[in-house]
Design an enzyme around this catalytic site. Structure first.
Site, PDB file in Angstrom:
ATOM      1  N   HIS A 115     -13.696  -1.478 -11.796  1.00 22.77           N
ATOM      2  CA  HIS A 115     -13.693  -1.534 -10.339  1.00 22.77           C
ATOM      3  C   HIS A 115     -14.930  -0.805  -9.825  1.00 22.77           C
ATOM      4  O   HIS A 115     -15.027   0.415  -9.950  1.00 22.77           O
ATOM      5  CB  HIS A 115     -12.410  -0.860  -9.827  1.00 22.77           C
ATOM      6  CG  HIS A 115     -12.215  -0.949  -8.342  1.00 22.77           C
ATOM      7  ND1 HIS A 115     -11.071  -0.507  -7.735  1.00 22.77           N
ATOM      8  CD2 HIS A 115     -13.014  -1.418  -7.344  1.00 22.77           C
ATOM      9  CE1 HIS A 115     -11.171  -0.709  -6.425  1.00 22.77           C
ATOM     10  NE2 HIS A 115     -12.350  -1.247  -6.160  1.00 22.77           N
ATOM     11  N   GLU A 168     -13.501  -5.850 -10.452  1.00 23.62           N
ATOM     12  CA  GLU A 168     -12.715  -5.641  -9.232  1.00 23.62           C
ATOM     13  C   GLU A 168     -13.652  -5.106  -8.159  1.00 23.62           C
ATOM     14  O   GLU A 168     -14.470  -4.218  -8.430  1.00 23.62           O
ATOM     15  CB  GLU A 168     -11.624  -4.598  -9.461  1.00 23.62           C
ATOM     16  CG  GLU A 168     -10.556  -5.048 -10.415  1.00 23.62           C
ATOM     17  CD  GLU A 168      -9.562  -3.915 -10.687  1.00 23.62           C
ATOM     18  OE1 GLU A 168      -9.735  -2.812 -10.147  1.00 23.62           O
ATOM     19  OE2 GLU A 168      -8.635  -4.157 -11.445  1.00 23.62           O
ATOM     20  N   GLU A 176      -3.532 -11.839  -8.585  1.00 24.44           N
ATOM     21  CA  GLU A 176      -2.983 -10.730  -9.378  1.00 24.44           C
ATOM     22  C   GLU A 176      -1.919 -10.071  -8.513  1.00 24.44           C
ATOM     23  O   GLU A 176      -2.199  -9.595  -7.416  1.00 24.44           O
ATOM     24  CB  GLU A 176      -4.082  -9.728  -9.764  1.00 24.44           C
ATOM     25  CG  GLU A 176      -3.513  -8.595 -10.603  1.00 24.44           C
ATOM     26  CD  GLU A 176      -4.566  -7.704 -11.251  1.00 24.44           C
ATOM     27  OE1 GLU A 176      -5.621  -8.211 -11.682  1.00 24.44           O
ATOM     28  OE2 GLU A 176      -4.317  -6.477 -11.317  1.00 24.44           O
ATOM     29  N   HIS A 223      -1.213  -2.812 -12.037  1.00 27.34           N
ATOM     30  CA  HIS A 223      -1.224  -1.545 -11.291  1.00 27.34           C
ATOM     31  C   HIS A 223       0.006  -0.707 -11.622  1.00 27.34           C
ATOM     32  O   HIS A 223       1.131  -1.146 -11.461  1.00 27.34           O
ATOM     33  CB  HIS A 223      -1.315  -1.720  -9.767  1.00 27.34           C
ATOM     34  CG  HIS A 223      -2.046  -0.580  -9.142  1.00 27.34           C
ATOM     35  ND1 HIS A 223      -1.459   0.632  -8.894  1.00 27.34           N
ATOM     36  CD2 HIS A 223      -3.346  -0.439  -8.789  1.00 27.34           C
ATOM     37  CE1 HIS A 223      -2.356   1.452  -8.393  1.00 27.34           C
ATOM     38  NE2 HIS A 223      -3.514   0.840  -8.319  1.00 27.34           N
ATOM     39  N   THR A 254      -6.133   1.962  -5.592  1.00 22.41           N
ATOM     40  CA  THR A 254      -5.802   0.841  -4.705  1.00 22.41           C
ATOM     41  C   THR A 254      -4.323   0.934  -4.322  1.00 22.41           C
ATOM     42  O   THR A 254      -3.456   0.904  -5.191  1.00 22.41           O
ATOM     43  CB  THR A 254      -6.078  -0.504  -5.424  1.00 22.41           C
ATOM     44  OG1 THR A 254      -7.312  -0.393  -6.113  1.00 22.41           O
ATOM     45  CG2 THR A 254      -6.151  -1.639  -4.448  1.00 22.41           C
ATOM     46  N   ARG A 290     -17.207   6.222  -7.175  1.00 22.40           N
ATOM     47  CA  ARG A 290     -16.600   7.446  -7.722  1.00 22.40           C
ATOM     48  C   ARG A 290     -16.465   7.419  -9.248  1.00 22.40           C
ATOM     49  O   ARG A 290     -16.384   8.449  -9.873  1.00 22.40           O
ATOM     50  CB  ARG A 290     -15.245   7.727  -7.082  1.00 22.40           C
ATOM     51  CG  ARG A 290     -14.187   6.735  -7.433  1.00 22.40           C
ATOM     52  CD  ARG A 290     -12.845   7.129  -6.864  1.00 22.40           C
ATOM     53  NE  ARG A 290     -12.804   6.986  -5.408  1.00 22.40           N
ATOM     54  CZ  ARG A 290     -11.667   6.913  -4.724  1.00 22.40           C
ATOM     55  NH1 ARG A 290     -10.513   7.012  -5.356  1.00 22.40           N
ATOM     56  NH2 ARG A 290     -11.664   6.763  -3.425  1.00 22.40           N
ATOM     57  N   ASN A 305      -8.476  -1.750 -18.176  1.00 23.06           N
ATOM     58  CA  ASN A 305      -9.333  -1.207 -17.115  1.00 23.06           C
ATOM     59  C   ASN A 305      -9.907   0.134 -17.587  1.00 23.06           C
ATOM     60  O   ASN A 305      -9.153   1.062 -17.897  1.00 23.06           O
ATOM     61  CB  ASN A 305      -8.478  -1.041 -15.852  1.00 23.06           C
ATOM     62  CG  ASN A 305      -9.277  -0.483 -14.690  1.00 23.06           C
ATOM     63  OD1 ASN A 305     -10.057   0.458 -14.873  1.00 23.06           O
ATOM     64  ND2 ASN A 305      -9.088  -1.014 -13.515  1.00 23.06           N
ATOM     65  N   ARG A 355     -16.305   0.662  -7.038  1.00 28.96           N
ATOM     66  CA  ARG A 355     -15.863   1.068  -5.700  1.00 28.96           C
ATOM     67  C   ARG A 355     -17.067   1.323  -4.811  1.00 28.96           C
ATOM     68  O   ARG A 355     -18.140   1.688  -5.283  1.00 28.96           O
ATOM     69  CB  ARG A 355     -15.001   2.330  -5.783  1.00 28.96           C
ATOM     70  CG  ARG A 355     -13.663   2.103  -6.481  1.00 28.96           C
ATOM     71  CD  ARG A 355     -12.791   3.334  -6.337  1.00 28.96           C
ATOM     72  NE  ARG A 355     -12.350   3.493  -4.976  1.00 28.96           N
ATOM     73  CZ  ARG A 355     -11.142   3.167  -4.519  1.00 28.96           C
ATOM     74  NH1 ARG A 355     -10.230   2.688  -5.336  1.00 28.96           N
ATOM     75  NH2 ARG A 355     -10.833   3.319  -3.260  1.00 28.96           N
ATOM     76  N   HIS A 385     -11.375   4.899 -15.771  1.00 28.07           N
ATOM     77  CA  HIS A 385     -11.170   6.349 -15.927  1.00 28.07           C
ATOM     78  C   HIS A 385     -11.915   6.959 -17.105  1.00 28.07           C
ATOM     79  O   HIS A 385     -11.987   8.176 -17.221  1.00 28.07           O
ATOM     80  CB  HIS A 385      -9.674   6.672 -15.894  1.00 28.07           C
ATOM     81  CG  HIS A 385      -9.102   6.285 -14.559  1.00 28.07           C
ATOM     82  ND1 HIS A 385      -9.584   6.808 -13.376  1.00 28.07           N
ATOM     83  CD2 HIS A 385      -8.166   5.375 -14.216  1.00 28.07           C
ATOM     84  CE1 HIS A 385      -8.949   6.241 -12.355  1.00 28.07           C
ATOM     85  NE2 HIS A 385      -8.084   5.366 -12.841  1.00 28.07           N
TER      86      HIS A 385
HETATM   87  N1  PXP Z   1      -5.381  -4.235 -11.121  1.00 24.28           N
HETATM   88  C1  PXP Z   1      -6.044  -3.892  -9.998  1.00 24.28           C
HETATM   89  C2  PXP Z   1      -6.400  -4.968  -9.032  1.00 24.28           C
HETATM   90  C3  PXP Z   1      -6.420  -2.550  -9.754  1.00 24.28           C
HETATM   91  O1  PXP Z   1      -7.072  -2.232  -8.619  1.00 24.28           O
HETATM   92  C4  PXP Z   1      -6.116  -1.572 -10.740  1.00 24.28           C
HETATM   93  C5  PXP Z   1      -6.572  -0.174 -10.533  1.00 24.28           C
HETATM   94  O2  PXP Z   1      -7.955  -0.123 -10.497  1.00 24.28           O
HETATM   95  C6  PXP Z   1      -5.443  -1.987 -11.892  1.00 24.28           C
HETATM   96  C7  PXP Z   1      -5.061  -3.314 -12.058  1.00 24.28           C
HETATM   97  C8  PXP Z   1      -5.082  -1.024 -12.970  1.00 24.28           C
HETATM   98  O3  PXP Z   1      -4.165  -0.109 -12.472  1.00 24.28           O
HETATM   99  P1  PXP Z   1      -3.752   1.140 -13.350  1.00 24.28           P
HETATM  100  O4  PXP Z   1      -4.987   1.960 -13.560  1.00 24.28           O
HETATM  101  O5  PXP Z   1      -2.727   1.836 -12.508  1.00 24.28           O
HETATM  102  O6  PXP Z   1      -3.211   0.617 -14.639  1.00 24.28           O
END
Ligand code: PXP
Length: 243
Positions: free
Chosen positions: A44, A71, A152, A192, A102, A50, A8, A46, A11
């Site tokens: 994601h 996402e 998931e 997550h 999330t 952001r 992901n 959003r 960031h």
């Molecule tokens: N899976 C989903 C559905 C999420 O919303 C997120 C965060 O955007 C992640 C995985 C990844 O989470 P993390 O950034 O904490 O590894």
């Protein structure tokens, strides 16, 4: 069974948006992750934009060599974007504007009708829908009823556990939920809050097909670089499965 890593990259965009610059490039970041073992790129979009912006989704769709897991909340606006862009996978998540990230799984049970509609619309556009849910059999049954091919499992409660008892109990819930969902024919992903310290136990669950990991990989990349942060995580996944 093989296990896949979705990185992901939200960031990377957080850093860019902090200054409104054009760098760091998401396309470059995604390519580094892909060249270092990522099997897919997760982002994601959003509602408050952001981090990821609309143009990122479009540009990445043209440049990814693996696949995109988008996402999003199950809103009409997001549905329109997804059907225009056609990511390979779409993960539906709950979204609250004030949250840092999330915070919990989707309550599929209370929105069954809407979720059915959204899954059908995505599926008719050849997009595989994944529902981000807590490790809860009732939600898994609802996911089946919606016709979603993938779930998931939200690993955030496990990742945030404050004691070893809590950790073990959250892990057990995840193991049972994964086995149950797999036995019903669902593809089971998880994610997550996963880090180099807590991922192995999740990766060892045989029925888990893909882990989506973001924050810890991007944070670690500050010290070791994005290529190493990605390949270290991929290596950990492979070792957990004796691959
Ligand atoms: N899976 C989903 C559905 C999420 O919303 C997120 C965060 O955007 C992640 C995985 C990844 O989470 P993390 O950034 O904490 O590894």
């Amino acid at each position: 069974m093989s296990i896949y890593l979705g990185v992901n990259i939200d960031h990377i965009a957080t850093l860019r948006q902090a200054r409104g610059t054009k760098y760091p490039s998401l396309i470059e970041a995604a390519r580094i992750c892909e060249n270092s073992g990522a099997d897919s790129i997760t982002l994601h979009l959003r509602e408050d934009r952001r981090h990821i912006q609309d143009h990122d989704v479009e540009e990445l769709k043209h440049s990814l060599i693996t696949k995109m897991n988008l996402e999003m909340a199950a809103t009409d606006e997001m549905l329109k974007i997804a059907t225009n862009i056609s990511p390979e996978d779409c993960c539906l998540v709950p979204e609250k504007r004030q949250e840092l990230t999330t915070e919990g799984g989707l309550d599929v049970v209370s929105q069954l009708h809407r979720m059915k509609e959204v899954c059908a619309e995505l599926s008719s556009n050849n997009i595989k829908t994944s529902l981000f849910i807590d490790a809860d059999k009732v939600q898994i049954d609802a996911a089946i009823e919606c016709g979603a091919p993938i779930i998931e499992i939200h690993t955030g409660h496990y990742a945030n556990a404050k004691s070893s008892e809590e950790l073990n109990s959250e892990l057990l819930k995840i193991v049972e939920a994964c086995e149950y969902a797999h036995s019903l024919g669902l593809q089971v992903n998880a994610g997550h809050g996963l880090t180099m310290h807590n991922t192995r136990a999740i990766a060892e669950i045989d029925s888990v097909v893909e882990l989506n990991i973001g924050h810890s990989i991007i944070a670690r990349s500050l010290f070791v670089g994005l290529a190493s942060a990605t390949s270290e995580m991929k290596q950990l996944l492979k070792e957990a499965r004796n691959q």
